[in-house]
Motif scaffolding. Sequence first.
Motif, PDB file in Angstrom:
ATOM      1  N   CYS A  66      66.431 126.063  54.347  1.00 40.92           N
ATOM      2  CA  CYS A  66      66.517 125.658  55.754  1.00 40.92           C
ATOM      3  C   CYS A  66      67.997 125.587  56.106  1.00 40.92           C
ATOM      4  O   CYS A  66      68.454 126.266  57.012  1.00 40.92           O
ATOM      5  N   LYS A 109      72.865 123.637  62.455  1.00 37.91           N
ATOM      6  CA  LYS A 109      71.494 123.137  62.493  1.00 37.91           C
ATOM      7  C   LYS A 109      71.192 122.357  63.770  1.00 37.91           C
ATOM      8  O   LYS A 109      71.785 121.295  63.990  1.00 37.91           O
ATOM      9  N   HIS A 118      58.100 126.811  59.729  1.00 37.47           N
ATOM     10  CA  HIS A 118      58.213 125.934  60.889  1.00 37.47           C
ATOM     11  C   HIS A 118      56.931 125.866  61.724  1.00 37.47           C
ATOM     12  O   HIS A 118      56.725 124.913  62.453  1.00 37.47           O
ATOM     13  N   GLU A 136      60.844 129.226  53.991  1.00 41.59           N
ATOM     14  CA  GLU A 136      62.004 128.490  53.469  1.00 41.59           C
ATOM     15  C   GLU A 136      61.846 128.159  51.988  1.00 41.59           C
ATOM     16  O   GLU A 136      60.764 127.750  51.544  1.00 41.59           O
ATOM     17  N   ASP A 182      64.311 119.596  56.496  1.00 36.52           N
ATOM     18  CA  ASP A 182      62.984 120.143  56.172  1.00 36.52           C
ATOM     19  C   ASP A 182      62.596 120.007  54.701  1.00 36.52           C
ATOM     20  O   ASP A 182      62.055 120.950  54.091  1.00 36.52           O
TER      21      ASP A 182
END
Length: 352
Positions: free
Chosen positions: A126, A155, A296, A322, A333
Amino acid sequence: MDQIYLEQLRGKLTGINQQLLDLLSERAQIAQEIGHLKEKHGIPGFDPVREKQMLEELVARNTGPLDHETISQLFKQIFQATMESQRTGHKKPLLVSRKNQKADTIVTLGDITVGGGKPVLIAGPCSVESYEQVRQVAAALKQAGVTVMRGGAFKPRTSPYDFQGLGIEGLKILKEVASEFGLKTISEIVDPAHIELASEYIDVIQIGARNMQNFELLKAAGQVRTPILLKRGLAATIEEFLHAAEYILAGGNTQVMLIERGIRTYEKATRNTLDISAVPILKQESHLPVLVDVTHSTGRKDIFAPCAKAALAAGADGIMVEVHPDPATALSDAAQQLNIEEFHRFHTELQI
Ligand code: PEP
Ligand code: MN
Protein backbone atom coordinates in the motif's frame (compact mmCIF):
# COMPACT_ATOMS: atom_id res chain seq x y z
CA MET A 1 -63.54 -12.49 -52.28
CA ASP A 2 -63.02 -10.83 -48.84
CA GLN A 3 -59.56 -12.35 -48.72
CA ILE A 4 -58.53 -10.54 -51.94
CA TYR A 5 -59.95 -7.27 -50.61
CA LEU A 6 -58.08 -7.75 -47.32
CA GLU A 7 -54.80 -8.28 -49.18
CA GLN A 8 -55.46 -5.11 -51.21
CA LEU A 9 -56.03 -3.08 -48.03
CA ARG A 10 -52.89 -4.51 -46.45
CA GLY A 11 -50.95 -3.60 -49.55
CA LYS A 12 -52.24 -0.02 -49.26
CA LEU A 13 -51.16 0.14 -45.60
CA THR A 14 -47.67 -1.07 -46.50
CA GLY A 15 -47.49 1.67 -49.13
CA ILE A 16 -48.64 4.32 -46.66
CA ASN A 17 -46.10 3.11 -44.06
CA GLN A 18 -43.40 3.58 -46.67
CA GLN A 19 -44.66 7.07 -47.50
CA LEU A 20 -44.79 7.97 -43.79
CA LEU A 21 -41.24 6.71 -43.34
CA ASP A 22 -40.01 8.74 -46.32
CA LEU A 23 -41.78 11.84 -45.02
CA LEU A 24 -40.47 11.36 -41.48
CA SER A 25 -36.92 10.99 -42.81
CA GLU A 26 -37.32 14.09 -44.97
CA ARG A 27 -38.75 15.96 -41.99
CA ALA A 28 -35.83 14.91 -39.77
CA GLN A 29 -33.34 16.05 -42.40
CA ILE A 30 -34.95 19.47 -42.67
CA ALA A 31 -35.11 19.74 -38.88
CA GLN A 32 -31.39 18.93 -38.69
CA GLU A 33 -30.66 21.69 -41.19
CA ILE A 34 -32.70 24.06 -39.06
CA GLY A 35 -30.73 22.85 -36.05
CA HIS A 36 -27.40 23.66 -37.74
CA LEU A 37 -28.64 27.11 -38.72
CA LYS A 38 -29.90 27.81 -35.21
CA GLU A 39 -26.60 26.66 -33.72
CA LYS A 40 -24.68 28.90 -36.12
CA HIS A 41 -26.68 31.90 -34.99
CA GLY A 42 -26.79 30.95 -31.32
CA ILE A 43 -30.56 30.41 -31.31
CA PRO A 44 -31.91 27.77 -28.87
CA GLY A 45 -32.91 24.48 -30.59
CA PHE A 46 -36.21 24.03 -28.79
CA ASP A 47 -38.94 26.56 -29.51
CA PRO A 48 -41.98 25.73 -27.33
CA VAL A 49 -44.14 28.52 -28.83
CA ARG A 50 -43.65 27.23 -32.37
CA GLU A 51 -44.25 23.66 -31.26
CA LYS A 52 -47.54 24.66 -29.60
CA GLN A 53 -48.57 26.55 -32.76
CA MET A 54 -47.84 23.56 -35.02
CA LEU A 55 -49.83 21.23 -32.76
CA GLU A 56 -52.80 23.62 -32.69
CA GLU A 57 -52.78 23.88 -36.49
CA LEU A 58 -52.67 20.10 -36.87
CA VAL A 59 -55.50 19.56 -34.41
CA ALA A 60 -57.57 22.23 -36.19
CA ARG A 61 -57.17 20.41 -39.49
CA ASN A 62 -57.95 17.02 -38.01
CA THR A 63 -61.19 15.54 -39.33
CA GLY A 64 -60.84 12.07 -37.80
CA PRO A 65 -61.13 9.21 -37.39
CA LEU A 66 -58.25 9.69 -34.91
CA ASP A 67 -59.25 12.03 -32.08
CA HIS A 68 -57.48 15.33 -31.40
CA GLU A 69 -55.64 14.00 -28.35
CA THR A 70 -54.20 11.08 -30.31
CA ILE A 71 -53.08 13.34 -33.15
CA SER A 72 -51.52 15.71 -30.66
CA GLN A 73 -49.63 12.88 -28.89
CA LEU A 74 -48.40 11.38 -32.16
CA PHE A 75 -47.00 14.68 -33.41
CA LYS A 76 -45.47 15.49 -30.03
CA GLN A 77 -43.58 12.19 -30.32
CA ILE A 78 -42.42 13.09 -33.82
CA PHE A 79 -41.23 16.54 -32.66
CA GLN A 80 -39.40 15.04 -29.70
CA ALA A 81 -37.70 12.32 -31.77
CA THR A 82 -36.51 14.96 -34.25
CA MET A 83 -35.15 17.16 -31.46
CA GLU A 84 -33.23 14.20 -30.05
CA SER A 85 -31.78 13.32 -33.43
CA GLN A 86 -30.74 16.98 -33.77
CA ARG A 87 -28.88 16.73 -30.46
CA THR A 88 -27.22 13.33 -31.01
CA GLY A 89 -26.67 14.06 -34.70
CA HIS A 90 -23.99 16.65 -34.04
CA LYS A 91 -22.83 15.73 -30.55
CA LYS A 92 -19.26 14.49 -30.83
CA PRO A 93 -18.61 11.17 -29.08
CA LEU A 94 -16.15 11.30 -26.18
CA LEU A 95 -12.54 10.45 -26.94
CA VAL A 96 -12.76 7.61 -24.40
CA SER A 97 -15.81 6.18 -26.17
CA ARG A 98 -15.90 3.08 -28.36
CA LYS A 99 -17.91 5.21 -30.77
CA ASN A 100 -14.79 7.29 -31.27
CA GLN A 101 -12.32 4.40 -31.41
CA LYS A 102 -13.37 0.81 -32.13
CA ALA A 103 -10.04 -0.89 -31.41
CA ASP A 104 -8.89 -1.45 -27.81
CA THR A 105 -6.29 0.98 -26.53
CA ILE A 106 -3.15 -0.88 -25.59
CA VAL A 107 -1.02 0.75 -22.90
CA THR A 108 2.64 -0.11 -23.23
CA LEU A 109 5.15 -0.20 -20.39
CA GLY A 110 8.34 -1.27 -22.11
CA ASP A 111 7.61 -4.79 -23.32
CA ILE A 112 4.53 -5.14 -21.09
CA THR A 113 1.16 -4.41 -22.65
CA VAL A 114 -2.09 -3.73 -20.85
CA GLY A 115 -5.31 -4.15 -22.77
CA GLY A 116 -3.95 -6.41 -25.47
CA GLY A 117 -5.73 -9.56 -24.31
CA LYS A 118 -3.21 -10.88 -21.80
CA PRO A 119 -4.22 -9.87 -18.24
CA VAL A 120 -1.60 -8.18 -16.10
CA LEU A 121 -1.10 -8.48 -12.34
CA ILE A 122 0.00 -5.38 -10.46
CA ALA A 123 1.14 -6.03 -6.91
CA GLY A 124 3.00 -4.24 -4.17
CA PRO A 125 2.67 -2.55 -0.83
CA CYS A 126 0.00 0.00 0.00
CA SER A 127 2.73 2.41 1.09
CA VAL A 128 6.43 2.58 0.41
CA GLU A 129 7.79 2.40 3.95
CA SER A 130 11.47 1.59 3.52
CA TYR A 131 14.00 0.43 0.97
CA GLU A 132 14.16 -3.03 2.58
CA GLN A 133 10.36 -3.43 2.68
CA VAL A 134 10.02 -2.63 -1.05
CA ARG A 135 13.00 -4.86 -1.87
CA GLN A 136 11.39 -7.87 -0.18
CA VAL A 137 8.19 -7.39 -2.15
CA ALA A 138 10.12 -6.86 -5.40
CA ALA A 139 12.04 -10.12 -4.87
CA ALA A 140 8.75 -11.98 -4.39
CA LEU A 141 7.26 -10.43 -7.53
CA LYS A 142 10.36 -11.28 -9.53
CA GLN A 143 10.21 -14.88 -8.32
CA ALA A 144 6.56 -15.11 -9.39
CA GLY A 145 7.27 -13.50 -12.75
CA VAL A 146 5.13 -10.46 -11.93
CA THR A 147 6.64 -7.43 -13.61
CA VAL A 148 4.61 -4.43 -12.42
CA MET A 149 4.99 -3.20 -8.84
CA ARG A 150 2.85 -0.65 -7.04
CA GLY A 151 3.69 1.35 -3.94
CA GLY A 152 2.26 4.57 -2.54
CA ALA A 153 4.63 7.44 -1.78
CA PHE A 154 1.99 10.16 -1.44
CA LYS A 155 -0.79 8.69 0.65
CA PRO A 156 -4.22 10.33 0.71
CA ARG A 157 -5.30 9.37 4.24
CA THR A 158 -8.64 9.96 5.94
CA SER A 159 -6.92 11.31 9.05
CA PRO A 160 -4.16 13.92 8.89
CA TYR A 161 -2.50 12.11 11.80
CA ASP A 162 -2.05 8.87 9.84
CA PHE A 163 1.12 8.05 7.89
CA GLN A 164 1.17 10.38 4.88
CA GLY A 165 3.83 8.56 2.86
CA LEU A 166 7.51 9.20 2.21
CA GLY A 167 6.84 11.55 -0.71
CA ILE A 168 9.63 11.97 -3.25
CA GLU A 169 11.88 9.82 -1.06
CA GLY A 170 9.39 6.98 -1.59
CA LEU A 171 9.51 7.45 -5.38
CA LYS A 172 13.30 7.25 -5.22
CA ILE A 173 13.10 3.95 -3.34
CA LEU A 174 10.68 2.58 -5.95
CA LYS A 175 12.99 3.61 -8.77
CA GLU A 176 16.07 2.09 -7.19
CA VAL A 177 14.43 -1.24 -6.34
CA ALA A 178 12.65 -1.44 -9.71
CA SER A 179 15.89 -0.99 -11.62
CA GLU A 180 17.57 -3.67 -9.50
CA PHE A 181 14.77 -6.20 -10.22
CA GLY A 182 13.79 -5.05 -13.71
CA LEU A 183 10.24 -4.08 -12.71
CA LYS A 184 7.84 -1.38 -13.89
CA THR A 185 6.37 0.84 -11.19
CA ILE A 186 3.07 2.53 -10.35
CA SER A 187 2.61 5.20 -7.69
CA GLU A 188 -0.05 7.73 -6.82
CA ILE A 189 0.51 11.41 -7.49
CA VAL A 190 -1.77 13.87 -5.69
CA ASP A 191 -0.35 17.25 -6.68
CA PRO A 192 -0.52 18.60 -10.27
CA ALA A 193 2.93 20.13 -9.68
CA HIS A 194 4.38 16.60 -9.30
CA ILE A 195 2.96 15.14 -12.51
CA GLU A 196 5.87 16.09 -14.74
CA LEU A 197 8.51 15.20 -12.20
CA ALA A 198 6.92 11.78 -11.53
CA SER A 199 8.04 10.33 -14.86
CA GLU A 200 11.66 10.64 -13.68
CA TYR A 201 10.91 8.00 -11.04
CA ILE A 202 7.92 5.87 -12.03
CA ASP A 203 6.43 4.25 -15.13
CA VAL A 204 2.73 4.78 -14.38
CA ILE A 205 1.07 7.64 -12.51
CA GLN A 206 -1.88 6.57 -10.38
CA ILE A 207 -4.68 9.04 -9.79
CA GLY A 208 -6.47 7.82 -6.68
CA ALA A 209 -10.16 7.44 -5.97
CA ARG A 210 -10.27 10.61 -3.89
CA ASN A 211 -8.80 12.59 -6.73
CA MET A 212 -10.86 11.16 -9.59
CA GLN A 213 -12.56 14.52 -10.01
CA ASN A 214 -9.55 16.69 -9.17
CA PHE A 215 -9.82 18.37 -12.53
CA GLU A 216 -6.54 20.29 -12.29
CA LEU A 217 -4.73 17.01 -11.58
CA LEU A 218 -6.51 15.34 -14.52
CA LYS A 219 -5.58 18.23 -16.82
CA ALA A 220 -1.95 18.01 -15.71
CA ALA A 221 -2.02 14.24 -16.38
CA GLY A 222 -3.23 15.01 -19.91
CA GLN A 223 -0.15 17.13 -20.54
CA VAL A 224 2.40 14.33 -20.07
CA ARG A 225 2.89 11.08 -21.97
CA THR A 226 3.39 8.88 -18.91
CA PRO A 227 0.66 6.21 -18.71
CA ILE A 228 -2.06 7.00 -16.16
CA LEU A 229 -3.96 4.57 -13.95
CA LEU A 230 -7.21 6.30 -13.05
CA LYS A 231 -9.15 4.94 -10.11
CA ARG A 232 -12.93 5.13 -9.90
CA GLY A 233 -14.09 7.63 -7.28
CA LEU A 234 -15.63 6.43 -4.03
CA ALA A 235 -19.10 7.43 -5.15
CA ALA A 236 -18.60 8.01 -8.85
CA THR A 237 -21.00 6.78 -11.50
CA ILE A 238 -19.57 5.07 -14.56
CA GLU A 239 -20.43 8.17 -16.58
CA GLU A 240 -18.50 10.42 -14.18
CA PHE A 241 -15.58 7.97 -14.25
CA LEU A 242 -15.45 8.09 -18.06
CA HIS A 243 -15.70 11.88 -18.10
CA ALA A 244 -12.77 12.06 -15.66
CA ALA A 245 -10.72 9.91 -18.07
CA GLU A 246 -11.88 12.20 -20.89
CA TYR A 247 -10.06 15.11 -19.22
CA ILE A 248 -6.77 13.21 -19.61
CA LEU A 249 -7.38 12.18 -23.21
CA ALA A 250 -8.58 15.66 -24.10
CA GLY A 251 -5.20 16.95 -22.95
CA GLY A 252 -3.47 14.61 -25.40
CA ASN A 253 -2.44 11.67 -23.20
CA THR A 254 -4.09 8.55 -24.63
CA GLN A 255 -2.27 6.06 -22.41
CA VAL A 256 -4.98 5.76 -19.78
CA MET A 257 -6.10 2.69 -17.81
CA LEU A 258 -9.31 2.58 -15.76
CA ILE A 259 -9.48 0.74 -12.47
CA GLU A 260 -12.61 -0.24 -10.56
CA ARG A 261 -11.80 -0.13 -6.83
CA GLY A 262 -15.19 -0.50 -5.24
CA ILE A 263 -17.86 2.06 -4.50
CA ARG A 264 -19.64 3.13 -1.34
CA THR A 265 -22.87 1.33 -0.63
CA TYR A 266 -24.75 0.39 2.55
CA GLU A 267 -23.10 -3.06 2.57
CA LYS A 268 -20.70 -3.53 5.48
CA ALA A 269 -19.42 -7.03 4.77
CA THR A 270 -16.76 -5.56 2.50
CA ARG A 271 -14.83 -2.30 2.75
CA ASN A 272 -16.48 -1.07 -0.44
CA THR A 273 -18.72 -2.83 -2.93
CA LEU A 274 -16.87 -4.24 -5.90
CA ASP A 275 -19.01 -3.20 -8.85
CA ILE A 276 -18.23 -6.13 -11.09
CA SER A 277 -20.78 -5.01 -13.67
CA ALA A 278 -18.67 -1.89 -14.22
CA VAL A 279 -16.08 -4.08 -15.95
CA PRO A 280 -18.13 -5.25 -18.96
CA ILE A 281 -19.92 -1.89 -19.11
CA LEU A 282 -16.64 0.06 -19.22
CA LYS A 283 -15.27 -2.40 -21.79
CA GLN A 284 -18.35 -1.87 -23.94
CA GLU A 285 -18.48 1.89 -23.60
CA SER A 286 -14.77 2.58 -23.78
CA HIS A 287 -11.69 1.32 -25.59
CA LEU A 288 -9.45 1.91 -22.56
CA PRO A 289 -8.04 -1.03 -20.56
CA VAL A 290 -10.07 -1.86 -17.44
CA LEU A 291 -8.53 -3.28 -14.28
CA VAL A 292 -9.89 -4.31 -10.89
CA ASP A 293 -8.32 -3.53 -7.52
CA VAL A 294 -9.37 -6.39 -5.26
CA THR A 295 -7.68 -4.91 -2.18
CA HIS A 296 -9.46 -1.58 -1.85
CA SER A 297 -12.76 -2.82 -3.23
CA THR A 298 -13.24 -5.73 -0.86
CA GLY A 299 -10.79 -5.01 1.96
CA ARG A 300 -10.89 -8.75 2.67
CA LYS A 301 -8.05 -11.00 1.69
CA ASP A 302 -10.17 -14.13 2.15
CA ILE A 303 -12.12 -13.18 -0.98
CA PHE A 304 -9.36 -11.60 -3.13
CA ALA A 305 -8.98 -14.73 -5.28
CA PRO A 306 -12.66 -15.34 -6.16
CA CYS A 307 -13.18 -11.61 -6.79
CA ALA A 308 -10.11 -11.44 -9.02
CA LYS A 309 -11.35 -14.47 -10.95
CA ALA A 310 -14.77 -12.85 -11.33
CA ALA A 311 -13.09 -9.69 -12.63
CA LEU A 312 -11.11 -11.63 -15.22
CA ALA A 313 -14.19 -13.61 -16.22
CA ALA A 314 -16.01 -10.28 -16.69
CA GLY A 315 -13.28 -9.14 -19.08
CA ALA A 316 -10.83 -7.20 -16.89
CA ASP A 317 -7.43 -6.52 -18.41
CA GLY A 318 -5.67 -6.79 -15.09
CA ILE A 319 -5.81 -7.07 -11.33
CA MET A 320 -4.25 -4.96 -8.61
CA VAL A 321 -3.47 -6.40 -5.18
CA GLU A 322 -1.52 -5.15 -2.18
CA VAL A 323 1.39 -7.17 -0.79
CA HIS A 324 3.50 -6.44 2.29
CA PRO A 325 6.32 -8.50 3.86
CA ASP A 326 4.67 -8.12 7.28
CA PRO A 327 1.12 -6.77 6.92
CA ALA A 328 0.54 -6.59 10.67
CA THR A 329 3.15 -3.84 10.97
CA ALA A 330 2.15 -1.97 7.77
CA LEU A 331 1.79 1.79 8.12
CA SER A 332 -1.40 1.75 6.04
CA ASP A 333 -4.03 -0.85 5.11
CA ALA A 334 -2.54 -3.39 7.54
CA ALA A 335 -5.65 -5.58 7.54
CA GLN A 336 -5.91 -6.05 3.82
CA GLN A 337 -2.46 -6.71 2.42
CA LEU A 338 -1.27 -10.18 1.52
CA ASN A 339 1.97 -11.42 3.02
CA ILE A 340 4.52 -12.91 0.64
CA GLU A 341 3.32 -16.48 1.09
CA GLU A 342 -0.32 -15.47 0.59
CA PHE A 343 0.72 -13.52 -2.49
CA HIS A 344 2.35 -16.59 -4.05
CA ARG A 345 -0.79 -18.62 -3.33
CA PHE A 346 -3.00 -15.88 -4.81
CA HIS A 347 -0.79 -15.66 -7.89
CA THR A 348 -0.78 -19.43 -8.44
CA GLU A 349 -4.54 -19.63 -8.03
CA LEU A 350 -5.09 -16.79 -10.48
CA GLN A 351 -2.69 -18.15 -13.10
CA ILE A 352 -1.89 -14.73 -14.55
C1 PEP B 1 -4.13 3.06 -3.35
O1 PEP B 1 -4.27 2.33 -4.34
O2 PEP B 1 -3.09 3.20 -2.74
C2 PEP B 1 -5.31 3.83 -2.87
C3 PEP B 1 -5.19 4.81 -1.98
O3 PEP B 1 -6.46 3.43 -3.40
P1 PEP B 1 -7.82 4.26 -3.66
O4 PEP B 1 -7.44 5.57 -4.24
O5 PEP B 1 -8.56 3.37 -4.60
O6 PEP B 1 -8.49 4.37 -2.32
MN1 MN C 1 -3.94 0.64 0.30
